[in-house]
Design an enzyme around this catalytic site. Structure first.
Site, PDB file in Angstrom:
ATOM      1  NE  ARG A   1      -0.462   0.274   5.049  1.00 39.42           N
ATOM      2  CZ  ARG A   1      -1.332   0.238   5.999  1.00 39.42           C
ATOM      3  NH1 ARG A   1      -2.292   0.011   6.220  1.00 39.42           N
ATOM      4  NH2 ARG A   1      -0.546   0.363   7.170  1.00 39.42           N
ATOM      5  CB  THR A  39       9.755 -16.292  18.904  1.00 43.99           C
ATOM      6  OG1 THR A  39       8.746 -16.552  17.983  1.00 43.99           O
ATOM      7  CG2 THR A  39       9.863 -17.748  19.807  1.00 43.99           C
ATOM      8  CG  HIS A  73      41.072 -12.715   4.695  1.00 43.10           C
ATOM      9  ND1 HIS A  73      40.121 -11.690   4.091  1.00 43.10           N
ATOM     10  CD2 HIS A  73      41.864 -13.246   3.637  1.00 43.10           C
ATOM     11  CE1 HIS A  73      40.710 -11.450   2.678  1.00 43.10           C
ATOM     12  NE2 HIS A  73      41.696 -12.510   2.363  1.00 43.10           N
TER      13      HIS A  73
END
Ligand code: NDP
Length: 417
Positions: free
Chosen positions: A154, A266, A391
């Site tokens: 909307r 939750t 890395h």
């Protein structure tokens, strides 16, 4: 908790599609993979039944007596269920929420997240209405599993309340996955046709799909509880008003989770329940901490965030510094499909404290969980700079962003773009 688990399982299922596609760049030669919706639904049902057994047996072994049925609160210390009245010193309400509907003609032809994981087959063409967590997750799931998806908003964009960079980056990535957005459009009418559902919108257009999924918010489950009669204070949307101890306006009645209209997540409900139990029955009075709550959207790709958005930080701080990185992660470099990652840090220019940490990209939820600990402990940008990266990972980008993207005050950008 039962709603989150099926969604995450379906989200994993949807994620395999891009893994299959990406694997070609790494030398894998696969025949076109097939997907069987019924197998996924059956396996999900089996897993839910297993979890239900685990939870019920944990409750039984903790000495909890269970009554299955619809409860109604009759006075400050009594509940009726299946015609039986139970009395207690304290009553805790944790009845959650239920999906909102649109109330338009043909509304009953649409489904919500309650029904979606039990559909008999994968719909070929889907319209998802809404731009929040559930809508973005469901569009991504259906698209990942192979449906063609239109998401109707909307407003002008998805994920209202999230950082603007997150919203734009996720929109672009979802579009690259083939999800179409119909922004600033309202669904007005759904009708059953011979070959599918005919949809009419306020833009005058019409569309035919096999499934309409409404994801337009959730309302607290308080309608049948008998709370009005008892004088329990409620907000206009039916949420139970509670104090920081989760106590309602009636002293012996408490409420936790989505039914209170605080943060509908939750783990937040679990934290509220835990604090309630510790305080009333564990001899350790405390309140649940609602600050710095991380959350994730399991969309394509995932989003995860903790702390303030740039827009919120500017409203509450004199000057904020933004660090932002947009890159193609190593795992995607040999793959043909979409997959740029966006990471962003919002830093208080005065104190150097990291106010917000945002990510759109693979494994965002797994990565942000660790940074949530750092933010909770009050990490500064200098702390992140002093942390050695792992890395080569995507996560290391959060500790190697040296160059500020821009500095912003309430009156606008003061440096950078
Ligand atoms: P949200 O509140 O997140 O989003 C509701 C969406 O529906 C918004 O985009 C809103 O648009 C749109 N909307 C509301 N009313 C209408 C209407 N009449 N017509 C068209 N669009 C409408 O709700 P969700 O249902 O997605 O999720 C409910 C809550 O559940 C969330 O707030 C979240 O806390 C929790 N949740 C968390 C998840 C997670 O942690 N991964 C997953 C799923 C749910 P607008 O933006 O314009 O207001």
């Amino acid at each position: 908790m039962r709603g989150c688990i099926p969604k995450k399982l379906f989200s994993y299922a949807a994620g395999f599609q891009s893994d299959f596609a990406d694997s070609a760049g790494f030398g894998w030669k696969l025949q076109a993979p097939g997907f069987d919706w019924r197998v996924l639904v059956e396996n999900k049902n089996r897993e839910l039944a297993r979890l239900e057994d685990v939870y019920r047996s944990m409750l039984r072994s903790a000495g909890v007596q269970m009554f299955d049925g619809y409860g109604s609160i009759v006075d400050a210390h009594s509940v009726t269920v299946n015609g039986k009245t139970l009395s207690a010193r304290v009553i805790l309400i944790a009845t959650g929420g239920t999906p909102e509907r649109l109330g338009i003609p043909g509304d009953e032809l649409a489904i919500t997240s309650n029904e979606v994981f039990d559909l008999p087959s994968l719909p070929r063409r889907v319209l998802v209405v809404g731009g929040g967590y559930i809508a973005c997750e469901m569009s991504s799931i259906f698209r990942g599993l192979g449906s063609s998806v239109t998401q109707m908003l909307r407003g002008d964009r998805i994920l209202r309340g999230f950082d603007d960079d997150v919203r734009s980056h996720l929109t672009a990535e979802m579009e690259k996955h083939g999800i179409e957005f119909a922004a600033e459009t309202r669904l007005q009418h759904i009708a059953q046709g011979k070959t599918g559902l005919h949809l009419t919108t306020d833009r005058g257009g019409s569309l035919e799909v096999d499934c309409v999924l409404l994801a337009v918010g959730r309302v607290p489950n308080t309608r049948e509880l008998g709370l009005q009669k008892l004088g329990v204070m409620m907000a206009a949307n039916g949420a139970i008003v509670v104090d920081e101890q989760s106590r309602t306006s009636v002293d012996s009645i408490y409420a936790v989770g989505d039914v209170t209209g605080r943060i509908a997540l939750t783990p937040v409900a679990l934290a509220e329940g835990h604090a309630f139990a510790d305080s009333l029955f564990g001899g350790r009075p405390r309140v649940a901490d609602h600050r710095c709550v991380p959350s994730a959207v399991f969309s394509l790709p995932n989003v995860a965030v903790v702390g303030l958005t740039e827009e919120e930080a500017i409203r509450s701080h004199e000057e904020v510094t933004i660090y932002r990185s947009n890159f193609r992660p190593l795992k995607k470099t040999l793959a043909a499909g979409p997959g740029r990652t966006m990471m962003k840090l919002v830093v208080d220019a005065r104190s150097d404290k990291v106010l917000g940490c945002h990510m759109v990209g693979e494994h965002a939820g797994e990565i942000i969980q660790g940074f949530a600990v750092a933010l909770k402990m009050g990490a500064t940008k200098a702390d992140l700079d002093a942390t050695i990266g792992i890395h080569p990972t995507a996560a290391e980008e959060f500790v190697t962003m040296r160059q500020a993207t821009r500095s912003v005050t309430r009156s606008g950008v003061v440096a950078g773009g």
